[in-house]
Design a protein around this motif. Sequence first.
Motif, PDB file in Angstrom:
ATOM      1  N   GLU A 163      -3.786  -7.830  11.868  1.00  0.00           N
ATOM      2  CA  GLU A 163      -5.070  -8.138  12.491  1.00  0.00           C
ATOM      3  C   GLU A 163      -5.807  -6.887  12.933  1.00  0.00           C
ATOM      4  N   MET A 164      -5.079  -5.844  13.290  1.00  0.00           N
ATOM      5  CA  MET A 164      -5.690  -4.589  13.719  1.00  0.00           C
ATOM      6  C   MET A 164      -5.787  -3.638  12.532  1.00  0.00           C
ATOM      7  N   ALA A 165      -7.006  -3.222  12.221  1.00  0.00           N
ATOM      8  CA  ALA A 165      -7.189  -2.272  11.124  1.00  0.00           C
ATOM      9  C   ALA A 165      -6.611  -0.917  11.504  1.00  0.00           C
ATOM     10  N   ARG A 166      -6.041  -0.243  10.532  1.00  0.00           N
ATOM     11  CA  ARG A 166      -5.462   1.074  10.786  1.00  0.00           C
ATOM     12  C   ARG A 166      -5.604   1.926   9.534  1.00  0.00           C
ATOM     13  N   ARG A 167      -5.119   3.147   9.648  1.00  0.00           N
ATOM     14  CA  ARG A 167      -5.258   4.108   8.560  1.00  0.00           C
ATOM     15  C   ARG A 167      -3.912   4.770   8.317  1.00  0.00           C
ATOM     16  N   GLU A 168      -3.517   4.839   7.052  1.00  0.00           N
ATOM     17  CA  GLU A 168      -2.281   5.512   6.675  1.00  0.00           C
ATOM     18  C   GLU A 168      -2.565   6.435   5.491  1.00  0.00           C
ATOM     19  N   ILE A 205      -1.950  16.660  -3.480  1.00  0.00           N
ATOM     20  CA  ILE A 205      -2.702  15.408  -3.493  1.00  0.00           C
ATOM     21  C   ILE A 205      -2.552  14.732  -2.143  1.00  0.00           C
ATOM     22  N   LYS A 206      -3.610  14.086  -1.716  1.00  0.00           N
ATOM     23  CA  LYS A 206      -3.606  13.306  -0.484  1.00  0.00           C
ATOM     24  C   LYS A 206      -4.269  11.967  -0.771  1.00  0.00           C
ATOM     25  N   VAL A 207      -3.602  10.880  -0.418  1.00  0.00           N
ATOM     26  CA  VAL A 207      -4.111   9.530  -0.616  1.00  0.00           C
ATOM     27  C   VAL A 207      -4.160   8.840   0.737  1.00  0.00           C
ATOM     28  N   MET A 208      -5.300   8.235   1.061  1.00  0.00           N
ATOM     29  CA  MET A 208      -5.481   7.569   2.351  1.00  0.00           C
ATOM     30  C   MET A 208      -5.974   6.142   2.120  1.00  0.00           C
ATOM     31  N   CYS A 209      -5.387   5.200   2.832  1.00  0.00           N
ATOM     32  CA  CYS A 209      -5.816   3.808   2.807  1.00  0.00           C
ATOM     33  C   CYS A 209      -6.182   3.393   4.230  1.00  0.00           C
ATOM     34  N   SER A 210      -7.283   2.661   4.373  1.00  0.00           N
ATOM     35  CA  SER A 210      -7.720   2.220   5.691  1.00  0.00           C
ATOM     36  C   SER A 210      -8.234   0.791   5.604  1.00  0.00           C
ATOM     37  N   GLY A 211      -7.928   0.027   6.632  1.00  0.00           N
ATOM     38  CA  GLY A 211      -8.336  -1.370   6.681  1.00  0.00           C
ATOM     39  C   GLY A 211      -7.212  -2.221   7.249  1.00  0.00           C
ATOM     40  N   ARG A 212      -7.263  -3.511   6.970  1.00  0.00           N
ATOM     41  CA  ARG A 212      -6.208  -4.425   7.447  1.00  0.00           C
ATOM     42  C   ARG A 212      -5.027  -4.345   6.480  1.00  0.00           C
ATOM     43  N   GLY A 222      -9.774  -8.865   3.549  1.00  0.00           N
ATOM     44  CA  GLY A 222     -10.964  -8.039   3.678  1.00  0.00           C
ATOM     45  C   GLY A 222     -10.883  -6.828   2.759  1.00  0.00           C
ATOM     46  N   ARG A 223     -11.812  -5.928   2.943  1.00  0.00           N
ATOM     47  CA  ARG A 223     -11.856  -4.728   2.114  1.00  0.00           C
ATOM     48  C   ARG A 223     -10.918  -3.655   2.653  1.00  0.00           C
ATOM     49  N   ILE A 224     -10.256  -2.969   1.734  1.00  0.00           N
ATOM     50  CA  ILE A 224      -9.405  -1.830   2.078  1.00  0.00           C
ATOM     51  C   ILE A 224      -9.969  -0.607   1.353  1.00  0.00           C
ATOM     52  N   GLY A 225     -10.292   0.423   2.109  1.00  0.00           N
ATOM     53  CA  GLY A 225     -10.828   1.635   1.522  1.00  0.00           C
ATOM     54  C   GLY A 225      -9.733   2.588   1.074  1.00  0.00           C
ATOM     55  N   VAL A 226      -9.964   3.250  -0.039  1.00  0.00           N
ATOM     56  CA  VAL A 226      -9.010   4.209  -0.600  1.00  0.00           C
ATOM     57  C   VAL A 226      -9.736   5.531  -0.823  1.00  0.00           C
ATOM     58  N   LYS A 227      -9.163   6.625  -0.334  1.00  0.00           N
ATOM     59  CA  LYS A 227      -9.690   7.964  -0.559  1.00  0.00           C
ATOM     60  C   LYS A 227      -8.595   8.820  -1.193  1.00  0.00           C
ATOM     61  N   VAL A 228      -9.008   9.659  -2.136  1.00  0.00           N
ATOM     62  CA  VAL A 228      -8.050  10.506  -2.854  1.00  0.00           C
ATOM     63  C   VAL A 228      -8.604  11.930  -2.927  1.00  0.00           C
ATOM     64  N   TRP A 229      -7.776  12.888  -2.538  1.00  0.00           N
ATOM     65  CA  TRP A 229      -8.055  14.317  -2.716  1.00  0.00           C
ATOM     66  C   TRP A 229      -7.009  14.884  -3.668  1.00  0.00           C
ATOM     67  N   ILE A 230      -7.435  15.616  -4.692  1.00  0.00           N
ATOM     68  CA  ILE A 230      -6.511  16.246  -5.634  1.00  0.00           C
ATOM     69  C   ILE A 230      -6.853  17.729  -5.717  1.00  0.00           C
ATOM     70  N   HIS A 232       0.823  -1.209   0.000  1.00  0.00           N
ATOM     71  CA  HIS A 232       0.000   0.000   0.000  1.00  0.00           C
ATOM     72  C   HIS A 232       0.861   1.266   0.000  1.00  0.00           C
ATOM     73  N   ARG A 233       2.008   1.232   0.683  1.00  0.00           N
ATOM     74  CA  ARG A 233       2.881   2.413   0.680  1.00  0.00           C
ATOM     75  C   ARG A 233       3.430   2.674  -0.715  1.00  0.00           C
ATOM     76  N   ARG A 234       3.836   1.617  -1.396  1.00  0.00           N
ATOM     77  CA  ARG A 234       4.361   1.779  -2.753  1.00  0.00           C
ATOM     78  C   ARG A 234       3.276   2.296  -3.697  1.00  0.00           C
TER      79      ARG A 234
END
Length: 224
Positions: A161-166, A149-156, A194-202, A130-132
């Motif tokens: 095992e612990m979901a987090r957000r980066e 631009i801002k990119v955010m990923c959240s989930g496992r 599981g599902r990983i959510g992606v948000k993007v602001w440009i 996800h970082r790459r």
Amino acid sequence: MGRKVHPIGFRLGINKTWDSRWFANPDKYAEQLHEDRAIRDLVFESAPRAGISRVEIERYPNSVQIMVHTAKPGIVIGRKGVNVKELRRKLQAMTGISVKLDISEIKDPDLDARLVAENVASQLSRRISHRRAMQRAVGQTMRQGAEGIKVMCSGRLAGHEMARREWVREGRVPAQTLRADIDFARAEALTTYGRIGVKVWIYKGDILPEAEEKPETMDVYVSE
């Protein structure tokens, strides 16, 4: 509070407009609203690899005008227009009225938030870090001329095992500035964990109101 407001809905009527533009009687409003959702689902399902960003719908008394914004118009149109004719036939069968279909090309896909979010989500589905994926998306968008631009990923993330957000950000993303032209989109990646959510602001710059032209005045001096 400001972080929770949808960036596009926050600017509707200022520098953003609605994707559906029509008026309806109260008894038909819900029906046409659901029909708009079905139209968009059909368009996206008809060409899943065409890089479709958004679908604009305008309704008239006896017709519907649909504008499809895509990064690959050739896939939507098809050879000799076969795909677009079939899509128009399905839309007319769904709505029961005449349908005018316009295909608009997106010249800079890296400056479109939805396409960037779907690109990151597809990389996550292919088990790319996800970082790459976020760093690559940020670099490509900034090279195309974006101011931030801002990119955010959240989930496992990475299977933890612990979901987090980066998140990763470069440049400026002024979320509270109404004149700022900010494109926002969300996408989901289906992974084995599981599902990983992606948000993007440009952030593409500021949209300033046009200066009003002042009428030319003439000074008249009257001598006594």
